[in-house]
Motif scaffolding. Structure first.
Motif, PDB file in Angstrom:
ATOM      1  N   GLU A 185     -12.095 -19.555  28.665  1.00  0.00           N
ATOM      2  CA  GLU A 185     -13.419 -19.065  27.716  1.00  0.00           C
ATOM      3  C   GLU A 185     -12.858 -18.724  26.560  1.00  0.00           C
ATOM      4  N   GLN A 186     -11.583 -18.328  26.192  1.00  0.00           N
ATOM      5  CA  GLN A 186     -11.213 -17.859  24.635  1.00  0.00           C
ATOM      6  C   GLN A 186     -11.084 -19.445  24.004  1.00  0.00           C
ATOM      7  N   ALA A 187     -10.321 -20.098  24.777  1.00  0.00           N
ATOM      8  CA  ALA A 187     -10.105 -21.449  24.255  1.00  0.00           C
ATOM      9  C   ALA A 187     -11.388 -22.175  23.824  1.00  0.00           C
ATOM     10  N   LEU A 188     -12.517 -21.965  24.692  1.00  0.00           N
ATOM     11  CA  LEU A 188     -13.812 -22.749  24.414  1.00  0.00           C
ATOM     12  C   LEU A 188     -14.474 -22.022  23.086  1.00  0.00           C
ATOM     13  N   ILE A 189     -14.332 -20.898  23.080  1.00  0.00           N
ATOM     14  CA  ILE A 189     -15.082 -19.934  21.937  1.00  0.00           C
ATOM     15  C   ILE A 189     -14.521 -20.417  20.705  1.00  0.00           C
ATOM     16  N   ARG A 190     -13.161 -20.455  20.736  1.00  0.00           N
ATOM     17  CA  ARG A 190     -12.335 -20.949  19.488  1.00  0.00           C
ATOM     18  C   ARG A 190     -12.755 -22.400  19.455  1.00  0.00           C
ATOM     19  N   GLU A 191     -12.648 -23.342  20.159  1.00  0.00           N
ATOM     20  CA  GLU A 191     -12.985 -24.677  19.893  1.00  0.00           C
ATOM     21  C   GLU A 191     -14.411 -24.870  19.455  1.00  0.00           C
ATOM     22  N   LEU A 192     -15.498 -24.019  19.742  1.00  0.00           N
ATOM     23  CA  LEU A 192     -16.788 -24.218  19.292  1.00  0.00           C
ATOM     24  C   LEU A 192     -16.790 -23.741  18.003  1.00  0.00           C
ATOM     25  N   ALA A 193     -16.051 -22.762  17.520  1.00  0.00           N
ATOM     26  CA  ALA A 193     -16.177 -22.368  16.127  1.00  0.00           C
ATOM     27  C   ALA A 193     -15.545 -23.233  15.477  1.00  0.00           C
ATOM     28  N   GLU A 194     -14.468 -23.948  15.790  1.00  0.00           N
ATOM     29  CA  GLU A 194     -13.477 -24.820  14.828  1.00  0.00           C
ATOM     30  C   GLU A 194     -14.552 -26.240  14.736  1.00  0.00           C
ATOM     31  N   GLU A 195     -14.933 -26.521  15.840  1.00  0.00           N
ATOM     32  CA  GLU A 195     -15.893 -27.949  15.774  1.00  0.00           C
ATOM     33  C   GLU A 195     -17.203 -27.885  15.158  1.00  0.00           C
ATOM     34  N   LEU A 196     -17.865 -26.734  15.495  1.00  0.00           N
ATOM     35  CA  LEU A 196     -19.238 -26.728  15.284  1.00  0.00           C
ATOM     36  C   LEU A 196     -19.547 -25.557  14.515  1.00  0.00           C
ATOM     37  N   ALA A 197     -18.777 -24.774  14.105  1.00  0.00           N
ATOM     38  CA  ALA A 197     -19.272 -23.394  13.365  1.00  0.00           C
ATOM     39  C   ALA A 197     -20.339 -22.660  14.000  1.00  0.00           C
ATOM     40  N   ILE A 198     -20.133 -22.368  15.416  1.00  0.00           N
ATOM     41  CA  ILE A 198     -21.051 -21.480  15.972  1.00  0.00           C
ATOM     42  C   ILE A 198     -20.124 -20.446  16.516  1.00  0.00           C
ATOM     43  N   ASP A 199     -20.884 -19.187  16.583  1.00  0.00           N
ATOM     44  CA  ASP A 199     -20.109 -18.105  17.486  1.00  0.00           C
ATOM     45  C   ASP A 199     -20.795 -17.978  18.772  1.00  0.00           C
ATOM     46  N   VAL A 200     -19.943 -17.802  19.993  1.00  0.00           N
ATOM     47  CA  VAL A 200     -20.594 -17.896  21.212  1.00  0.00           C
ATOM     48  C   VAL A 200     -20.035 -16.432  21.737  1.00  0.00           C
ATOM     49  N   ASP A 201     -20.848 -15.882  22.500  1.00  0.00           N
ATOM     50  CA  ASP A 201     -20.490 -14.696  23.212  1.00  0.00           C
ATOM     51  C   ASP A 201     -19.719 -15.014  24.476  1.00  0.00           C
ATOM     52  N   HIS A 202     -18.771 -14.328  24.767  1.00  0.00           N
ATOM     53  CA  HIS A 202     -18.220 -14.522  26.330  1.00  0.00           C
ATOM     54  C   HIS A 202     -19.153 -14.597  27.385  1.00  0.00           C
ATOM     55  N   ALA A 203     -19.993 -13.537  27.383  1.00  0.00           N
ATOM     56  CA  ALA A 203     -21.025 -13.620  28.437  1.00  0.00           C
ATOM     57  C   ALA A 203     -21.892 -14.831  28.575  1.00  0.00           C
ATOM     58  N   CYS A 204     -22.012 -15.498  27.347  1.00  0.00           N
ATOM     59  CA  CYS A 204     -22.976 -16.750  27.442  1.00  0.00           C
ATOM     60  C   CYS A 204     -22.308 -17.666  27.813  1.00  0.00           C
ATOM     61  N   LEU A 205     -21.140 -17.791  28.439  1.00  0.00           N
ATOM     62  CA  LEU A 205     -20.387 -19.056  28.808  1.00  0.00           C
ATOM     63  C   LEU A 205     -20.548 -19.161  30.282  1.00  0.00           C
ATOM     64  N   ALA A 206     -21.360 -19.949  31.038  1.00  0.00           N
ATOM     65  CA  ALA A 206     -21.506 -19.988  32.577  1.00  0.00           C
ATOM     66  C   ALA A 206     -20.549 -21.332  33.151  1.00  0.00           C
ATOM     67  N   PRO A 207     -19.500 -20.969  33.687  1.00  0.00           N
ATOM     68  CA  PRO A 207     -18.734 -22.095  34.359  1.00  0.00           C
ATOM     69  C   PRO A 207     -19.606 -22.784  35.323  1.00  0.00           C
ATOM     70  N   ALA A 208     -19.665 -24.415  35.048  1.00  0.00           N
ATOM     71  CA  ALA A 208     -20.448 -25.150  35.648  1.00  0.00           C
ATOM     72  C   ALA A 208     -19.987 -26.127  36.598  1.00  0.00           C
ATOM     73  N   CYS A 209     -18.884 -26.900  36.064  1.00  0.00           N
ATOM     74  CA  CYS A 209     -18.418 -27.934  36.973  1.00  0.00           C
ATOM     75  C   CYS A 209     -17.206 -28.241  36.474  1.00  0.00           C
ATOM     76  N   PHE A 210     -16.447 -29.395  36.947  1.00  0.00           N
ATOM     77  CA  PHE A 210     -15.142 -29.899  36.532  1.00  0.00           C
ATOM     78  C   PHE A 210     -14.960 -31.084  36.917  1.00  0.00           C
ATOM     79  N   ALA A 211     -14.120 -31.959  35.927  1.00  0.00           N
ATOM     80  CA  ALA A 211     -13.589 -33.137  36.484  1.00  0.00           C
ATOM     81  C   ALA A 211     -12.163 -33.222  36.531  1.00  0.00           C
ATOM     82  N   SER A 212     -11.822 -34.299  37.390  1.00  0.00           N
ATOM     83  CA  SER A 212     -10.198 -34.297  37.325  1.00  0.00           C
ATOM     84  C   SER A 212      -9.725 -35.875  37.015  1.00  0.00           C
ATOM     85  N   ASP A 213      -9.100 -35.808  36.095  1.00  0.00           N
ATOM     86  CA  ASP A 213      -8.787 -37.627  35.880  1.00  0.00           C
ATOM     87  C   ASP A 213      -7.523 -37.750  35.259  1.00  0.00           C
TER      88      ASP A 213
END
Ligand code: C5P
Length: 142
Positions: free
Chosen positions: A57-85
């Motif tokens: 979650e910390q990594a995603l909040i940082r990435e979204l700020a760096e890539e899109l200049a938006i602020d996301v609250d931890h509570a607004c991130l819902a784990p959804a699904c994953f892929a392995s490749d």
């Protein structure tokens, strides 16, 4: 007696986090990888690699700020699904979170373009191999 191990084990593992940002109309944000990067031109869910010591979650909040200049609250991130490749000889684990609330308007900081698309339109986009299997799962969730 030695056991036969099929294939070679991956040299390293890479954990990548990404977000399905969903707007009020149920559209999703995808960004286009810029020239000079691997898989340039492909459309991906915004995100990136974990840095040492970060939670996903910390990594995603940082990435979204760096890539899109938006602020996301931890509570607004819902784990959804994953892929392995596999990415070359590296194992890639992609963790996707759904996010419906953020502060600011997404503006591309590194990507060559942003697009808001309906889930069904994702099938028509060129996406990295790890992102592709997440489309069907997301359609069921959104
Ligand atoms: O964006 P960044 O280069 O940090 O991402 C690390 C790797 O994760 C990329 O090489 C890309 O292959 C992969 N990735 C992906 N899908 C995403 C984001 C990144 O496959 N949505």
């Amino acid at each position: 007696m030695s056991a036969l191990i099929p294939g070679k084990p991956p040299k390293t593992s890479l954990v990548v986090v990404a977000a399905a940002l969903v707007d009020r109309d149920g559209r999703l944000l995808v960004q286009q990888r810029p020239e000079g990067l691997a898989m340039a031109g492909l459309w991906e869910f915004p995100g990136g690699k974990l840095e040492p010591g970060e939670t996903p979650e910390q990594a995603l909040i940082r990435e979204l700020a760096e890539e899109l200049a938006i602020d996301v609250d931890h509570a607004c991130l819902a784990p959804a699904c994953f892929a392995s490749d596999m990415l070359g000889d590296r194992h890639l684990l992609l963790l996707l979170y759904v996010c419906r609330k953020w502060h600011g308007t997404p503006v591309a900081q590194h990507a060559s373009a942003l697009r808001w698309v309906r889930p069904v339109e994702l099938h028509g986009l060129d996406m990295p191999p790890a992102d592709k299997p997440l489309i069907g799962l997301l359609e069921a969730l959104i």
